[in-house]
Design a protein around this motif. Structure first.
Motif, short mmCIF file in Angstrom:
data_model
loop_
_atom_site.label_atom_id
_atom_site.label_comp_id
_atom_site.label_asym_id
_atom_site.label_seq_id
_atom_site.Cartn_x
_atom_site.Cartn_y
_atom_site.Cartn_z
N VAL A 49 0.84 -1.21 0.00
CA VAL A 49 0.00 0.00 0.00
C VAL A 49 0.87 1.25 0.00
N GLN A 50 1.95 1.22 0.78
CA GLN A 50 2.86 2.36 0.79
C GLN A 50 3.48 2.57 -0.59
N GLY A 51 3.90 1.49 -1.22
CA GLY A 51 4.48 1.60 -2.56
C GLY A 51 3.47 2.11 -3.59
N MET A 52 2.24 1.63 -3.52
CA MET A 52 1.21 2.09 -4.45
C MET A 52 0.87 3.56 -4.23
N THR A 53 0.81 3.96 -2.98
CA THR A 53 0.52 5.37 -2.67
C THR A 53 1.62 6.28 -3.18
N THR A 54 2.86 5.90 -2.96
CA THR A 54 4.00 6.68 -3.45
C THR A 54 3.98 6.74 -4.98
N PHE A 55 3.67 5.65 -5.61
CA PHE A 55 3.61 5.61 -7.07
C PHE A 55 2.50 6.52 -7.60
N LEU A 56 1.33 6.46 -6.98
CA LEU A 56 0.21 7.30 -7.44
C LEU A 56 0.49 8.79 -7.22
N GLU A 57 1.20 9.13 -6.14
CA GLU A 57 1.53 10.53 -5.89
C GLU A 57 2.59 11.03 -6.86
N ALA A 58 3.53 10.17 -7.22
CA ALA A 58 4.66 10.59 -8.07
C ALA A 58 4.27 10.69 -9.54
N GLU A 59 3.40 9.83 -10.00
CA GLU A 59 3.02 9.80 -11.41
C GLU A 59 1.83 10.71 -11.65
N ALA A 60 2.03 11.70 -12.49
CA ALA A 60 0.95 12.64 -12.78
C ALA A 60 -0.08 12.04 -13.74
#
Length: 159
Positions: A49-60
């Motif tokens: 979940v942490q990895g997915m959240t970071t990915f969603l925040e970083a990718e516009a």
């Protein structure tokens, strides 16, 4: 004839008692196995979940299908635990979740593969072995008692 039926009925009661003892003994192992599985799933779920959240925040700009897949499978710790549980137990194909996790990069890719290998090889086999050995010991209590007596006799003979 009645005497024989009485003895056969008593034999059936003994068999039922052995089955009930095996089930109650296995139930304790089952509860502890479920608790251990829940802790195992929750730790890995937090990572994903942490990895997915970071990915969603970083990718516009993300494909809407990928975003929907991430939110559906790993949107929260509870849904991530459900997804991981389904992938381990065969509730859904693990490769479906793997394609979602693979988007995050090689670290999460290998983490998911490690999770699957550990869950299938180590975790399930240890629980199964403990469950079966516990129930087989309860099934033959007289053999266990006899082996304990043999050990006591051997220790006494060594003195």
């Amino acid at each position: 004839s009645r005497v024989l039926r009485t003895f056969s009925a008593l034999r059936m009661v003994k068999d039922v008692k052995i089955m009930v003892d095996a089930l109650t003994g296995s139930f304790v192992i089952f509860v502890f196995g479920c608790l251990l599985l829940a802790m195992f799933l929750s730790v890995f779920s937090i990572f994903f979940v942490q990895g997915m959240t970071t990915f969603l925040e970083a990718e516009a700009s993300i494909d809407p299908m990928i975003r929907a897949s991430i939110i559906e499978d790993f949107g929260s710790v509870a849904t991530s635990m459900r997804s991981l549980f389904m992938s381990v137990t065969g509730g859904d194909d693990w490769s479906r979740f793997y394609t979602t996790v693979k988007i995050l990069g090689p670290v999460y890719d290998y983490l998911y593969l490690f999770f699957m290998a550990f869950a299938l090889i180590a975790f399930c086999n240890v629980i199964r072995r403990n469950s079966l050995s516990g129930s087989s010991q309860r099934r033959h209590p007289e053999q266990t008692a006899q082996s304990c007596k043999d050990i006591i006799v051997r220790v006494g003979a060594l003195r």
